[in-house]
Write an enzyme that holds these catalytic residues in place. Sequence first.
Site, PDB file in Angstrom:
ATOM      1  N   ARG A  30       0.827  -1.220   0.000  1.00 34.65           N
ATOM      2  CA  ARG A  30       0.000   0.000   0.000  1.00 34.65           C
ATOM      3  C   ARG A  30       0.855   1.261   0.000  1.00 34.65           C
ATOM      4  O   ARG A  30       0.345   2.376  -0.039  1.00 34.65           O
ATOM      5  CB  ARG A  30      -0.943   0.009   1.212  1.00 34.65           C
ATOM      6  CG  ARG A  30      -2.143  -0.930   1.060  1.00 34.65           C
ATOM      7  CD  ARG A  30      -3.028  -0.909   2.294  1.00 34.65           C
ATOM      8  NE  ARG A  30      -2.285  -1.222   3.502  1.00 34.65           N
ATOM      9  CZ  ARG A  30      -2.061  -0.379   4.496  1.00 34.65           C
ATOM     10  NH1 ARG A  30      -2.529   0.840   4.442  1.00 34.65           N
ATOM     11  NH2 ARG A  30      -1.360  -0.762   5.565  1.00 34.65           N
ATOM     12  N   GLY A  31       2.160   1.102   0.082  1.00 35.00           N
ATOM     13  CA  GLY A  31       3.055   2.264   0.073  1.00 35.00           C
ATOM     14  C   GLY A  31       3.254   2.785  -1.344  1.00 35.00           C
ATOM     15  O   GLY A  31       2.863   2.140  -2.323  1.00 35.00           O
TER      16      GLY A  31
ATOM     17  N   PRO B 106      19.961   1.329  -2.586  1.00 33.27           N
ATOM     18  CA  PRO B 106      19.466   2.615  -2.074  1.00 33.27           C
ATOM     19  C   PRO B 106      18.705   3.390  -3.136  1.00 33.27           C
ATOM     20  O   PRO B 106      17.863   4.223  -2.813  1.00 33.27           O
ATOM     21  CB  PRO B 106      20.730   3.365  -1.668  1.00 33.27           C
ATOM     22  CG  PRO B 106      21.789   2.333  -1.543  1.00 33.27           C
ATOM     23  CD  PRO B 106      21.421   1.216  -2.472  1.00 33.27           C
ATOM     24  N   ASN B 107      19.023   3.141  -4.412  1.00 33.08           N
ATOM     25  CA  ASN B 107      18.276   3.803  -5.477  1.00 33.08           C
ATOM     26  C   ASN B 107      18.208   2.866  -6.686  1.00 33.08           C
ATOM     27  O   ASN B 107      19.236   2.399  -7.168  1.00 33.08           O
ATOM     28  CB  ASN B 107      18.944   5.133  -5.868  1.00 33.08           C
ATOM     29  CG  ASN B 107      17.978   6.049  -6.573  1.00 33.08           C
ATOM     30  OD1 ASN B 107      17.272   5.629  -7.476  1.00 33.08           O
ATOM     31  ND2 ASN B 107      17.944   7.307  -6.162  1.00 33.08           N
TER      32      ASN B 107
ATOM     33  N   HIS C  13      13.802  15.424  -1.200  1.00 31.48           N
ATOM     34  CA  HIS C  13      12.753  14.396  -1.234  1.00 31.48           C
ATOM     35  C   HIS C  13      11.445  14.977  -0.724  1.00 31.48           C
ATOM     36  O   HIS C  13      11.424  16.038  -0.090  1.00 31.48           O
ATOM     37  CB  HIS C  13      13.148  13.185  -0.371  1.00 31.48           C
ATOM     38  CG  HIS C  13      14.160  12.295  -1.032  1.00 31.48           C
ATOM     39  ND1 HIS C  13      15.502  12.564  -1.009  1.00 31.48           N
ATOM     40  CD2 HIS C  13      14.018  11.148  -1.743  1.00 31.48           C
ATOM     41  CE1 HIS C  13      16.145  11.618  -1.678  1.00 31.48           C
ATOM     42  NE2 HIS C  13      15.264  10.747  -2.133  1.00 31.48           N
TER      43      HIS C  13
ATOM     44  N   LYS D  52       9.326  11.375   3.913  1.00 27.14           N
ATOM     45  CA  LYS D  52      10.504  10.515   4.050  1.00 27.14           C
ATOM     46  C   LYS D  52      10.966  10.457   5.501  1.00 27.14           C
ATOM     47  O   LYS D  52      11.047  11.483   6.179  1.00 27.14           O
ATOM     48  CB  LYS D  52      11.625  11.028   3.137  1.00 27.14           C
ATOM     49  CG  LYS D  52      12.824  10.095   3.096  1.00 27.14           C
ATOM     50  CD  LYS D  52      13.691  10.349   1.894  1.00 27.14           C
ATOM     51  CE  LYS D  52      14.916   9.434   1.885  1.00 27.14           C
ATOM     52  NZ  LYS D  52      14.548   8.000   1.884  1.00 27.14           N
TER      53      LYS D  52
ATOM     54  N   GLY E  88      19.357   7.385   1.457  1.00 28.73           N
ATOM     55  CA  GLY E  88      20.249   6.260   1.177  1.00 28.73           C
ATOM     56  C   GLY E  88      21.124   6.551  -0.029  1.00 28.73           C
ATOM     57  O   GLY E  88      22.306   6.169  -0.072  1.00 28.73           O
TER      58      GLY E  88
HETATM   59  N1  LIG Z   1      15.617   2.166  -3.541  1.00 27.34           N
HETATM   60  C1  LIG Z   1      14.860   3.056  -4.166  1.00 27.34           C
HETATM   61  O1  LIG Z   1      15.020   3.324  -5.360  1.00 27.34           O
HETATM   62  C2  LIG Z   1      13.784   3.728  -3.392  1.00 27.34           C
HETATM   63  C3  LIG Z   1      12.871   4.589  -4.023  1.00 27.34           C
HETATM   64  C4  LIG Z   1      11.847   5.147  -3.270  1.00 27.34           C
HETATM   65  C5  LIG Z   1      11.765   4.851  -1.914  1.00 27.34           C
HETATM   66  N2  LIG Z   1      12.688   4.029  -1.335  1.00 27.34           N
HETATM   67  C6  LIG Z   1      12.604   3.604   0.047  1.00 27.34           C
HETATM   68  O2  LIG Z   1      11.576   2.618   0.090  1.00 27.34           O
HETATM   69  C7  LIG Z   1      10.896   2.676   1.333  1.00 27.34           C
HETATM   70  C8  LIG Z   1       9.398   2.872   1.062  1.00 27.34           C
HETATM   71  O3  LIG Z   1       9.196   4.130   0.467  1.00 27.34           O
HETATM   72  P1  LIG Z   1       7.715   4.663   0.145  1.00 27.34           P
HETATM   73  O4  LIG Z   1       7.883   6.023  -0.399  1.00 27.34           O
HETATM   74  O5  LIG Z   1       6.988   3.645  -0.642  1.00 27.34           O
HETATM   75  O6  LIG Z   1       7.107   4.737   1.618  1.00 27.34           O
HETATM   76  P2  LIG Z   1       5.577   4.642   2.076  1.00 27.34           P
HETATM   77  O7  LIG Z   1       5.532   5.226   3.440  1.00 27.34           O
HETATM   78  O8  LIG Z   1       4.699   5.181   1.012  1.00 27.34           O
HETATM   79  O9  LIG Z   1       5.324   3.059   2.162  1.00 27.34           O
HETATM   80  C9  LIG Z   1       5.817   2.210   3.159  1.00 27.34           C
HETATM   81  C10 LIG Z   1       4.792   1.095   3.339  1.00 27.34           C
HETATM   82  O10 LIG Z   1       5.355   0.090   4.181  1.00 27.34           O
HETATM   83  C11 LIG Z   1       4.300  -0.427   4.959  1.00 27.34           C
HETATM   84  N3  LIG Z   1       4.858  -1.108   6.125  1.00 27.34           N
HETATM   85  C12 LIG Z   1       5.407  -0.561   7.238  1.00 27.34           C
HETATM   86  N4  LIG Z   1       5.798  -1.529   8.071  1.00 27.34           N
HETATM   87  C13 LIG Z   1       5.496  -2.706   7.490  1.00 27.34           C
HETATM   88  C14 LIG Z   1       5.640  -4.061   7.862  1.00 27.34           C
HETATM   89  N5  LIG Z   1       6.178  -4.406   9.024  1.00 27.34           N
HETATM   90  N6  LIG Z   1       5.224  -5.018   7.007  1.00 27.34           N
HETATM   91  C15 LIG Z   1       4.678  -4.685   5.826  1.00 27.34           C
HETATM   92  N7  LIG Z   1       4.489  -3.428   5.412  1.00 27.34           N
HETATM   93  C16 LIG Z   1       4.899  -2.445   6.244  1.00 27.34           C
HETATM   94  C17 LIG Z   1       3.464   0.799   5.320  1.00 27.34           C
HETATM   95  O11 LIG Z   1       2.147   0.414   5.692  1.00 27.34           O
HETATM   96  C18 LIG Z   1       3.490   1.574   4.013  1.00 27.34           C
HETATM   97  O12 LIG Z   1       2.386   1.201   3.196  1.00 27.34           O
HETATM   98  C19 LIG Z   1      11.564   3.812   2.117  1.00 27.34           C
HETATM   99  O13 LIG Z   1      12.558   3.259   2.960  1.00 27.34           O
HETATM  100  C20 LIG Z   1      12.211   4.650   1.040  1.00 27.34           C
HETATM  101  O14 LIG Z   1      13.325   5.366   1.506  1.00 27.34           O
HETATM  102  C21 LIG Z   1      13.677   3.480  -2.059  1.00 27.34           C
HETATM  103  O1  LIG Z   2      11.230   8.400  -1.616  1.00 27.98           O
HETATM  104  C1  LIG Z   2      12.220   7.972  -0.981  1.00 27.98           C
HETATM  105  O2  LIG Z   2      12.198   7.796   0.250  1.00 27.98           O
HETATM  106  C2  LIG Z   2      13.448   7.618  -1.726  1.00 27.98           C
HETATM  107  N1  LIG Z   2      14.433   7.112  -1.066  1.00 27.98           N
HETATM  108  C3  LIG Z   2      15.644   6.649  -1.609  1.00 27.98           C
HETATM  109  C4  LIG Z   2      16.823   7.178  -0.824  1.00 27.98           C
HETATM  110  O3  LIG Z   2      16.740   7.293   0.409  1.00 27.98           O
HETATM  111  O4  LIG Z   2      17.851   7.447  -1.431  1.00 27.98           O
HETATM  112  C5  LIG Z   2      15.787   6.747  -3.101  1.00 27.98           C
HETATM  113  C6  LIG Z   2      14.879   7.682  -3.770  1.00 27.98           C
HETATM  114  C7  LIG Z   2      13.491   7.807  -3.175  1.00 27.98           C
END
Ligand SMILES: NC(=O)c1ccc[n+]([C@@H]2O[C@H](COP(=O)([O-])OP(=O)(O)OC[C@H]3O[C@@H](n4cnc5c(N)ncnc54)[C@H](O)[C@@H]3O)[C@@H](O)[C@H]2O)c1
Ligand SMILES: O=C(O)C1=N[C@H](C(=O)O)CCC1
Length: 264
Positions: A10-11, A124-125, A153, A157, A163
Amino acid sequence: MINIVVAGPRGKMGYEAVQLCERDQDLHLVAVVDSKHNGRTLNELEGFGNQEVPIYSDMEECFSDHKVDVLVDLTTPAFGKKHMEIALTHGVRPVVGTTGFTDKDIQELTRLAEEKELGAIIAPNFAIGAILMMKFSQLAARYLTDVEMIEQHHDQKLDAPSGTAIKTAQLIATERKEKQQGHKDEKEDLAGARGANFEGMRIHSVRLPGRVAHQEVLFGGEGQLFSIKHDSLNRRSFMPGVKLSIEHVLKLDTLVYGLENLID
Ligand SMILES: NC(=O)c1ccc[n+]([C@@H]2O[C@H](COP(=O)([O-])OP(=O)(O)OC[C@H]3O[C@@H](n4cnc5c(N)ncnc54)[C@H](O)[C@@H]3O)[C@@H](O)[C@H]2O)c1
Ligand SMILES: O=C(O)C1=N[C@H](C(=O)O)CCC1
């Protein structure tokens, strides 16, 4: 077909990963792990169309009930490590975009992946352009050693710096020695004014509604400026990297931290 479980459906990112599985013929979404809605199916939730995919709140139960190849974790810094441990213990390869891992977390998870002889990826990305930004920044730092970063961001966040910024700083640190930047007698009149300090590199974190994920790496030299910038304008931008990671993790028997290790 690769059997996938997405944690955090749902995220913002998890939703895109579910849609990726829906679009991609090689990916079969067998279940999702969500902190809510245990025992229901995705199609009962708003926005998920007709995906009759079971929802589990207990990841261990999910892995006992289904044959799973890859866990895609997109949750929160508080759960990323625990989810990876559960996956590896159940013979499932994790692909993790969740940020907020410490060096110690990565060392411990590497040991576990090697003990289980299973691939694991922490990225991380996932955006290919962001990986290029990091690689080019690493190269630039060999010649221009004064560096500051501005990462921007959305305001939901949880972790700062991002990251991506930490990974960029770690890559740059392989090419330049730690150095103090700015005036040797500089003083912050307002705490935090000069940003976070990573071996002398300054990282400035902006959090604003309307932003997605953006980073500019600024290099300064005598009489010249050089900057490298990447913008993710939506979360679809991350999905080709998620697919690439899913394909690679099946061929690995250790943990890889950062997609720059997977592309030449
Ligand atoms: N690596 C990448 O390219 C990248 C890109 C965007 C975001 N991110 C990272 O990804 C993560 C999620 O980002 P987002 O923007 O989707 O966040 P978000 O807050 O929209 O979504 C996080 C989801 O995780 C769920 N959640 C929390 N604890 C949980 C659990 N124990 N079990 C199952 N679900 C659980 C929440 O209910 C929520 O729906 C963050 O750590 C963010 O930094 C990484
Ligand atoms: O939306 C976020 O949260 C993102 N997190 C990553 C980070 O921490 O670098 C990558 C981009 C989006």
